[in-house]
Design an enzyme around this catalytic site. Structure first.
Site, PDB file in Angstrom:
ATOM      1  N   CYS A  11     -16.954 -13.599 -14.616  1.00  0.00           N
ATOM      2  CA  CYS A  11     -15.483 -14.150 -14.692  1.00  0.00           C
ATOM      3  C   CYS A  11     -15.300 -15.687 -14.736  1.00  0.00           C
ATOM      4  O   CYS A  11     -14.171 -16.123 -14.849  1.00  0.00           O
ATOM      5  CB  CYS A  11     -15.100 -13.526 -13.228  1.00  0.00           C
ATOM      6  SG  CYS A  11     -14.612 -11.853 -13.248  1.00  0.00           S
TER       7      CYS A  11
HETATM    8  N1  COA Z   1      -5.635   4.385  -3.533  1.00  0.00           N
HETATM    9  C1  COA Z   1      -5.758   4.706  -2.142  1.00  0.00           C
HETATM   10  N2  COA Z   1      -6.395   4.346  -1.284  1.00  0.00           N
HETATM   11  C2  COA Z   1      -7.418   3.676  -1.804  1.00  0.00           C
HETATM   12  C3  COA Z   1      -7.644   3.453  -3.071  1.00  0.00           C
HETATM   13  C4  COA Z   1      -6.616   3.778  -3.965  1.00  0.00           C
HETATM   14  N3  COA Z   1      -6.884   3.574  -5.390  1.00  0.00           N
HETATM   15  N4  COA Z   1      -8.697   2.634  -3.143  1.00  0.00           N
HETATM   16  C5  COA Z   1      -9.504   2.669  -2.253  1.00  0.00           C
HETATM   17  N5  COA Z   1      -8.619   3.168  -0.983  1.00  0.00           N
HETATM   18  C6  COA Z   1      -8.691   3.114   0.277  1.00  0.00           C
HETATM   19  C7  COA Z   1     -10.273   3.319   0.697  1.00  0.00           C
HETATM   20  O1  COA Z   1     -11.003   4.500   0.498  1.00  0.00           O
HETATM   21  C8  COA Z   1     -10.078   2.727   2.194  1.00  0.00           C
HETATM   22  O2  COA Z   1     -10.232   4.157   3.086  1.00  0.00           O
HETATM   23  P1  COA Z   1     -10.829   3.743   4.406  1.00  0.00           P
HETATM   24  O3  COA Z   1      -9.959   2.641   5.246  1.00  0.00           O
HETATM   25  O4  COA Z   1     -10.251   5.222   4.799  1.00  0.00           O
HETATM   26  O5  COA Z   1     -12.217   3.802   4.115  1.00  0.00           O
HETATM   27  C9  COA Z   1      -9.006   1.880   1.846  1.00  0.00           C
HETATM   28  O6  COA Z   1      -8.183   2.481   1.119  1.00  0.00           O
HETATM   29  C10 COA Z   1      -9.125   0.391   2.039  1.00  0.00           C
HETATM   30  O7  COA Z   1     -10.123   0.201   0.954  1.00  0.00           O
HETATM   31  P2  COA Z   1     -10.797  -1.276   0.727  1.00  0.00           P
HETATM   32  O8  COA Z   1     -11.901  -1.011  -0.463  1.00  0.00           O
HETATM   33  O9  COA Z   1     -11.335  -1.972   1.988  1.00  0.00           O
HETATM   34  O10 COA Z   1      -9.533  -1.980   0.221  1.00  0.00           O
HETATM   35  P3  COA Z   1      -9.353  -3.629   0.106  1.00  0.00           P
HETATM   36  O11 COA Z   1      -8.394  -4.104   0.827  1.00  0.00           O
HETATM   37  O12 COA Z   1     -10.454  -4.324   0.130  1.00  0.00           O
HETATM   38  O13 COA Z   1      -9.125  -3.697  -1.609  1.00  0.00           O
HETATM   39  C11 COA Z   1      -9.971  -4.370  -3.628  1.00  0.00           C
HETATM   40  C12 COA Z   1      -9.740  -3.164  -2.656  1.00  0.00           C
HETATM   41  C13 COA Z   1     -11.059  -4.073  -4.573  1.00  0.00           C
HETATM   42  C14 COA Z   1      -8.535  -4.507  -4.385  1.00  0.00           C
HETATM   43  C15 COA Z   1     -10.394  -5.951  -2.898  1.00  0.00           C
HETATM   44  O14 COA Z   1     -11.391  -5.654  -2.122  1.00  0.00           O
HETATM   45  C16 COA Z   1     -10.576  -7.073  -4.052  1.00  0.00           C
HETATM   46  O15 COA Z   1      -9.796  -7.181  -4.789  1.00  0.00           O
HETATM   47  N6  COA Z   1     -11.800  -7.619  -3.670  1.00  0.00           N
HETATM   48  C17 COA Z   1     -12.165  -8.999  -4.335  1.00  0.00           C
HETATM   49  C18 COA Z   1     -12.449  -8.411  -5.517  1.00  0.00           C
HETATM   50  C19 COA Z   1     -12.851  -9.609  -6.582  1.00  0.00           C
HETATM   51  O16 COA Z   1     -12.634 -10.718  -6.638  1.00  0.00           O
HETATM   52  N7  COA Z   1     -13.501  -9.367  -7.370  1.00  0.00           N
HETATM   53  C20 COA Z   1     -14.041 -10.032  -8.631  1.00  0.00           C
HETATM   54  C21 COA Z   1     -14.186  -9.452  -9.717  1.00  0.00           C
HETATM   55  S1  COA Z   1     -14.041 -10.269 -11.070  1.00  0.00           S
END
Ligand code: COA
Length: 373
Positions: free
Chosen positions: A156
């Site tokens: 990235c």
């Molecule tokens: N639809 C519905 N629910 C979903 C889902 C979806 N598509 N994907 C995950 N969930 C659920 C999970 O299973 C979890 O359920 P639980 O609480 O029962 O375990 C809950 O939603 C929360 O999941 P989580 O992964 O903790 O969500 P989050 O708030 O961390 O968001 C991202 C996920 C990936 C969007 C976020 O973590 C993120 O963007 N992180 C930084 C990423 C980044 O900068 N990456 C760099 C890459 S270049």
């Protein structure tokens, strides 16, 4: 040191858009098909039933509403769940070079440069479509550029690290006019059957032209006041696909895909980013309060709002830290450059701004800019 500027930028946006609604509908159909097919194993407890995805979750957790992709066909077909891509022959331009050519044309026009004046091309992206010959060299030929060209990858942060290489080449005297292209053909790295990550990426290409301030003819240019790069190893964002793949006795079908521990990334990367920016501002003696715009990496709305508040130490207006990820999703290294290219309105000569990428590696690339034309 000789002042160096970004004298042009351009974005190529693929025409096909997939909304969260369309993506979630096909994902949920896939879930129904999977769960029906494995109903006995699910009842026996040997297979875990899949859960539905949701538009509300995606928008709230990431800020993403839609993404542009080169090949929508297949992605939204619950029986396919991946882009359908025709293999191109040796006599055809690969997608990444094709995208780069389009973004480069816009950036060069903005810089007032012809392709033949370019003497270095850096193709900097998270995925490089083939190991060699370098994509940048094919682009060099397609454009009719001079000098030399190479590919590089810092995930990235590829774009900001690429710009920093361009600056060093100009200061070191190995190039005068550098074109940096970031063809982020990211959609094929996504596992569309994984609810945690099926919504994350989109395709785009950005381009920037970098040259010495004394050489520039551009009507609008940004002097690079300082830049600072950092890497720190982490497995929390990873893709393992390799040219060795066919040699491994155990074939893991999940290997080609992007995967991450999103929560850990959030927790670990944000302090790294804010400390990094603070130390660059300190070195340059530029108070954060002087920054009129923050063009930040575009992976997650909550992450960007947190970072922006931390940098400026106050509530930040949406126009001060523009977001493009609602329309483009995460476009890897191109995200902050899209924001830079599309959100310069209202900035005047003398205004300072920040361009910052962060992501896999971990990697952070940060540039403090001042509008000089
Ligand atoms: N639809 C519905 N629910 C979903 C889902 C979806 N598509 N994907 C995950 N969930 C659920 C999970 O299973 C979890 O359920 P639980 O609480 O029962 O375990 C809950 O939603 C929360 O999941 P989580 O992964 O903790 O969500 P989050 O708030 O961390 O968001 C991202 C996920 C990936 C969007 C976020 O973590 C993120 O963007 N992180 C930084 C990423 C980044 O900068 N990456 C760099 C890459 S270049």
């Amino acid at each position: 040191m000789k002042p160096v500027v970004i004298s042009g930028s351009g974005v190529f946006t693929p025409e096909h858009i997939i909304s969260n609604e369309a993506l979630v509908a096909s994902f949920n159909q896939y879930v129904d098909l999977f769960n029906a097919e494995h109903s006995e194993a699910i009842s026996a407890g040997t297979v875990t039933a899949l859960d539905y995805s949701s538009c509300e979750f995606i928008e709230k957790a990431s800020g993403i509403k839609a993404r542009h992709v080169l090949y929508p066909e297949g992605i939204t077909d619950p029986y396919v769940m991946q882009p359908i891509v025709r293999r191109r022959g040796e006599d055809e331009m690969p997608e990444m070079v094709e995208m780069a050519l389009k973004a480069a044309t816009v950036a060069l026009a903005q810089a007032g440069r012809t392709p033949s004046e370019v003497d270095l091309i850096i193709c900097a992206a998270s995925n490089i479509q083939r190991p060699y010959p370098a994509l940048a060299i094919e682009l060099q030929q397609a454009l009719g550029a001079q000098g030399y060209a190479f590919d590089m990858n810092v995930a990235c942060s590829s774009a900001t690290f690429g710009i920093s290489n361009a600056v060093n080449a100009i200061r070191g005297g190995t190039a005068r006019c550098v074109l940096v292209v970031n063809p982020e053909f990211a959609s094929p790295q996504v596992d569309y059957t994984n609810r945690d990550s099926h919504f994350i990426f989109g395709d785009v290409c950005t381009a920037t032209v970098i040259e010495a301030e004394e050489d520039t003819r551009s009507a609008q240019a940004w002097r690079i006041l300082g830049m600072k790069l950092k890497t720190e190893f982490s497995n929390n964002i990873r893709c393992d696909v390799s040219y060795l793949e066919h040699c491994f006795p155990d074939i893991d079908e999940k290997v080609p895909f992007f995967r991450q521990q999103g929560r850990k990334v959030f927790k670990e990367l944000l302090p790294l980013v804010s400390d990094h920016i603070a130390s660059l501002l300190d070195e340059l003696a530029v108070p954060a309060a002087e920054l009129k715009r923050l063009w930040l990496h575009q992976a997650n709305i909550n992450m960007n709002q947190f970072a922006a508040r931390k940098i400026l130490d106050r509530e930040v207006l949406a126009e001060e830290a523009p977001l493009v990820l609602d329309r483009y999703a995460n476009t890897a290294s191109a995200g902050s450059i899209i924001a830079f290219s599309q959100y310069q309105q209202g900035l005047e000569v003398g205004d300072k701004a920040l361009l910052c990428s962060f992501g896999a590696g971990y990697s952070v690339g940060c540039l403090v800019l001042e509008r000089c034309r």
